[in-house]
Design a protein around this motif. Structure first.
Motif, PDB file in Angstrom:
ATOM      1  N   HIS A   1       2.994   7.774  -2.671  1.00 30.73           N
ATOM      2  CA  HIS A   1       2.070   7.224  -3.665  1.00 30.73           C
ATOM      3  C   HIS A   1       1.140   6.197  -3.016  1.00 30.73           C
ATOM      4  O   HIS A   1      -0.049   6.126  -3.347  1.00 30.73           O
ATOM      5  N   GLY A   2       1.692   5.399  -2.112  1.00 32.94           N
ATOM      6  CA  GLY A   2       0.869   4.406  -1.431  1.00 32.94           C
ATOM      7  C   GLY A   2      -0.227   5.049  -0.602  1.00 32.94           C
ATOM      8  O   GLY A   2      -1.376   4.604  -0.618  1.00 32.94           O
ATOM      9  N   ARG A   3       0.103   6.120   0.098  1.00 36.13           N
ATOM     10  CA  ARG A   3      -0.905   6.828   0.888  1.00 36.13           C
ATOM     11  C   ARG A   3      -2.015   7.377  -0.006  1.00 36.13           C
ATOM     12  O   ARG A   3      -3.198   7.287   0.311  1.00 36.13           O
ATOM     13  N   ALA A   4      -1.602   7.971  -1.126  1.00 32.40           N
ATOM     14  CA  ALA A   4      -2.590   8.556  -2.029  1.00 32.40           C
ATOM     15  C   ALA A   4      -3.507   7.489  -2.619  1.00 32.40           C
ATOM     16  O   ALA A   4      -4.701   7.733  -2.837  1.00 32.40           O
ATOM     17  N   SER A   5      -2.968   6.307  -2.868  1.00 28.89           N
ATOM     18  CA  SER A   5      -3.771   5.255  -3.496  1.00 28.89           C
ATOM     19  C   SER A   5      -4.784   4.647  -2.533  1.00 28.89           C
ATOM     20  O   SER A   5      -5.769   4.039  -2.967  1.00 28.89           O
ATOM     21  N   MET A   6      -4.552   4.803  -1.232  1.00 30.75           N
ATOM     22  CA  MET A   6      -5.433   4.162  -0.254  1.00 30.75           C
ATOM     23  C   MET A   6      -6.440   5.111   0.382  1.00 30.75           C
ATOM     24  O   MET A   6      -7.394   4.659   1.012  1.00 30.75           O
ATOM     25  N   ARG A   7      -6.236   6.387   0.242  1.00 22.67           N
ATOM     26  CA  ARG A   7      -7.174   7.341   0.833  1.00 22.67           C
ATOM     27  C   ARG A   7      -8.307   7.637  -0.137  1.00 22.67           C
ATOM     28  O   ARG A   7      -8.068   7.839  -1.329  1.00 22.67           O
TER      29      ARG A   7
ATOM     30  N   PHE B   1       4.387   3.994   7.782  1.00 21.91           N
ATOM     31  CA  PHE B   1       3.409   3.911   6.704  1.00 21.91           C
ATOM     32  C   PHE B   1       2.262   2.982   7.085  1.00 21.91           C
ATOM     33  O   PHE B   1       1.085   3.318   6.938  1.00 21.91           O
ATOM     34  N   HIS B   2       2.598   1.821   7.614  1.00 23.78           N
ATOM     35  CA  HIS B   2       1.581   0.849   8.017  1.00 23.78           C
ATOM     36  C   HIS B   2       0.724   1.394   9.158  1.00 23.78           C
ATOM     37  O   HIS B   2      -0.512   1.284   9.137  1.00 23.78           O
ATOM     38  N   ALA B   3       1.368   2.024  10.140  1.00 27.62           N
ATOM     39  CA  ALA B   3       0.620   2.541  11.287  1.00 27.62           C
ATOM     40  C   ALA B   3      -0.329   3.668  10.883  1.00 27.62           C
ATOM     41  O   ALA B   3      -1.450   3.762  11.390  1.00 27.62           O
ATOM     42  N   ASP B   4       0.092   4.515   9.970  1.00 26.47           N
ATOM     43  CA  ASP B   4      -0.736   5.643   9.543  1.00 26.47           C
ATOM     44  C   ASP B   4      -2.000   5.206   8.813  1.00 26.47           C
ATOM     45  O   ASP B   4      -3.045   5.864   8.902  1.00 26.47           O
ATOM     46  N   LEU B   5      -1.917   4.093   8.081  1.00 25.69           N
ATOM     47  CA  LEU B   5      -3.020   3.707   7.210  1.00 25.69           C
ATOM     48  C   LEU B   5      -3.807   2.493   7.690  1.00 25.69           C
ATOM     49  O   LEU B   5      -4.801   2.108   7.069  1.00 25.69           O
ATOM     50  N   ALA B   6      -3.362   1.896   8.783  1.00 21.06           N
ATOM     51  CA  ALA B   6      -4.000   0.648   9.235  1.00 21.06           C
ATOM     52  C   ALA B   6      -5.485   0.820   9.518  1.00 21.06           C
ATOM     53  O   ALA B   6      -6.275  -0.107   9.312  1.00 21.06           O
TER      54      ALA B   6
ATOM     55  N   GLN C   1      -1.477  -4.597   3.172  1.00 24.79           N
ATOM     56  CA  GLN C   1      -0.436  -5.597   3.370  1.00 24.79           C
ATOM     57  C   GLN C   1       0.345  -5.852   2.092  1.00 24.79           C
ATOM     58  O   GLN C   1       1.571  -6.038   2.119  1.00 24.79           O
ATOM     59  N   ALA C   2      -0.361  -5.836   0.975  1.00 24.32           N
ATOM     60  CA  ALA C   2       0.313  -6.044  -0.309  1.00 24.32           C
ATOM     61  C   ALA C   2       1.318  -4.923  -0.585  1.00 24.32           C
ATOM     62  O   ALA C   2       2.446  -5.170  -1.047  1.00 24.32           O
ATOM     63  N   VAL C   3       0.911  -3.685  -0.289  1.00 20.76           N
ATOM     64  CA  VAL C   3       1.821  -2.554  -0.505  1.00 20.76           C
ATOM     65  C   VAL C   3       3.008  -2.630   0.454  1.00 20.76           C
ATOM     66  O   VAL C   3       4.163  -2.401   0.054  1.00 20.76           O
TER      67      VAL C   3
ATOM     68  N   ALA D   1      12.310  -1.141  16.517  1.00 23.49           N
ATOM     69  CA  ALA D   1      12.610  -2.127  17.560  1.00 23.49           C
ATOM     70  C   ALA D   1      11.352  -2.865  17.999  1.00 23.49           C
ATOM     71  O   ALA D   1      11.352  -4.095  18.157  1.00 23.49           O
ATOM     72  N   ALA D   2      10.257  -2.134  18.185  1.00 24.23           N
ATOM     73  CA  ALA D   2       8.995  -2.775  18.581  1.00 24.23           C
ATOM     74  C   ALA D   2       8.481  -3.687  17.476  1.00 24.23           C
ATOM     75  O   ALA D   2       7.994  -4.798  17.736  1.00 24.23           O
ATOM     76  N   ALA D   3       8.575  -3.233  16.222  1.00 22.50           N
ATOM     77  CA  ALA D   3       8.090  -4.044  15.102  1.00 22.50           C
ATOM     78  C   ALA D   3       8.886  -5.330  14.960  1.00 22.50           C
ATOM     79  O   ALA D   3       8.322  -6.382  14.603  1.00 22.50           O
ATOM     80  N   MET D   4      10.172  -5.297  15.277  1.00 19.63           N
ATOM     81  CA  MET D   4      11.022  -6.483  15.114  1.00 19.63           C
ATOM     82  C   MET D   4      10.667  -7.602  16.076  1.00 19.63           C
ATOM     83  O   MET D   4      11.117  -8.743  15.908  1.00 19.63           O
ATOM     84  N   THR D   5       9.839  -7.289  17.073  1.00 15.02           N
ATOM     85  CA  THR D   5       9.417  -8.336  18.003  1.00 15.02           C
ATOM     86  C   THR D   5       8.135  -9.025  17.538  1.00 15.02           C
ATOM     87  O   THR D   5       7.708  -9.997  18.169  1.00 15.02           O
TER      88      THR D   5
END
Length: 410
Positions: A170-176, A132-137, A146-148, A101-105
């Motif tokens: 997989h996305g988390r593993a690729s960015m850490r 996912f975005h909040a964890d890795l930002a 952003q691409a992922v 809901a917060a993201a939709m604003t």
């Protein structure tokens, strides 16, 4: 009245009240016995679509609440505010709905908001992407992240929740950074826990906490053994497995633990367990009521002792009438590795009708029990999985054993 006219006439709250009343009335008063097979399936599908639409409206309404600051005005978190308005909302889902809901604003989530509003992407899927975005930002390269995220939003309407979870992992593993991943893995392994937490109605409760790696190992081992297996009713007819899924998983875990000492070729290296059981000869032979007492004070019925004795290193402290020790154990009665290999070749797995459990997960059962004078030889042996070993003992089933097959008599 057309749907569009209904919406225009009553507004969102009015439509929801109408739908709530109509659906409850339909559940109570509309007979299902008159539906065709196709209509029954259609009813299930439509009910699920109604549920999905309701989730969308929940998210859209929560977005409006976030825009107005309703939760903050009452001194509540967004998730807690949602639960005060919808007490039946699953506590595990409320935080995800609040995040979506917060993201939709926010303009950057416009594409995801459009998919959620149209129903193409579920609220649960959207919550996974936002988390996912909040964890890795803070640690990921912004452009890479952003691409992922854009890719996840693009495919969110075609992937299942499980598939989306894999993409996120997989996305988390690729960015850490590798060092961070190694530290995280070590921390996760250190967090494994298996502890006894109490007793409930005679049962012992345990808490098992595993990291994803360990959970994958457990699930890969348990899943094949936790599948339903055929049973017999007292009339001798084959019936469905009466065990609940959680009971089947518990039984599977016990089979795995019991076979933890098996050699690679499937022949047990050492006995599955070792118990010292004290009981009277009359109780063991089921001539009178009684029970066996283990060294850890656990009480076992005679039937349980007889079943375990097929393969466990059970050392019976058999007592006479005045508690004299008549026999302080003999453990040479199990089938030898060579005999188990021969049983594997002959039986190919569990011999119970309709069971497909492979031989490495089976017990070598004495068709005529050792306590009744049964010999430990191939003509008196049969492979049975843990589940059907119990069934055979409980029902007192007998079998005809030939050089090529075992036939159980119902």
């Amino acid at each position: 009245m057309e749907v569009s006219e209904l919406v225009e006439d009553r507004g969102l709250v009015g439509v929801l009240r109408f739908a709530d009343e109509a659906l409850r009335l339909a559940a109570e008063q509309c007979p299902t016995w008159g539906l065709s097979q196709g209509q029954v399936g259609e009813a299930v599908g439509l009910a699920q679509r109604v549920r999905d639409a309701a989730q969308v409206i929940t998210a859209v309404s929560a977005r409006e609440a976030h825009s107005r600051g309703l939760a903050a005005a009452e001194g509540l978190s967004a998730a807690d505010w949602l639960r005060t308005q919808a007490p039946t909302l699953d506590p595990r889902e409320a935080p995800g709905v609040a995040k979506v809901a917060a993201a939709m604003t926010e303009p950057r989530w416009a594409a995801l908001a459009a998919k959620v509003t149209s129903g193409a992407t579920s609220v649960a899927q959207a919550a996974m992407i936002v988390r996912f975005h909040a964890d890795l930002a803070r640690i990921a390269d912004p452009e890479h992240l952003q691409a992922v995220v854009d890719a996840m939003v693009e495919v969110s309407d075609v992937l299942s929740a499980r598939e989306m979870a894999r993409v996120a992992a997989h996305g988390r593993a690729s960015m850490r950074p590798p060092a961070d991943l190694a530290d995280e893995d070590r921390a996760m392994r250190a967090g494994r826990a298996f502890k006894k937490i109490g007793e409930t109605a005679g049962f012992i409760d345990y808490l098992l906490r595993l990291d994803p790696e360990a959970a994958a190992v457990i699930e890969a081992a348990i899943d094949p053994l936790a599948r339903p297996r055929p049973d017999l009713d007292w009339g001798g007819d084959t019936t469905a497995d009466p065990r609940r899924p959680e009971t089947r998983r518990a039984d599977a875990l016990l089979e795995i633990v019991g076979r933890g000492v098996a050699a690679p070729e499937g022949v047990t290296r050492t006995p599955r367990t070792q118990l010292v059981v004290t009981m009277t000869m009359e109780a063991l032979m089921e001539r009178l009521r009684g029970a066996g007492v283990c060294d850890n004070d656990a009480v076992l019925s005679p039937a349980t002792v007889r079943r375990l004795a097929c393969e466990a290193a059970i050392i019976p402290m058999v007592l006479g009438g005045r508690s004299q020790v008549l026999d302080q154990g003999y453990t040479e009665r199990y089938f030898t590795p060579a005999q188990r290999r021969a049983l594997t070749r002959r039986d190919g797995g569990c011999t119970f009708p309709g069971c497909t459990v492979p031989p490495q997960w089976c017990d070598a059962h004495h068709v005529t029990h050792w306590a009744d004078g049964g010999r430990t030889d191939l003509a008196n042996g049969a492979l049975l999985c843990g589940r059907h070993h119990t069934v055979v003992h409980e029902r007192g089933m007998t079998a005809t054993v030939t050089t090529t097959a075992v036939t159980w008599h119902r």
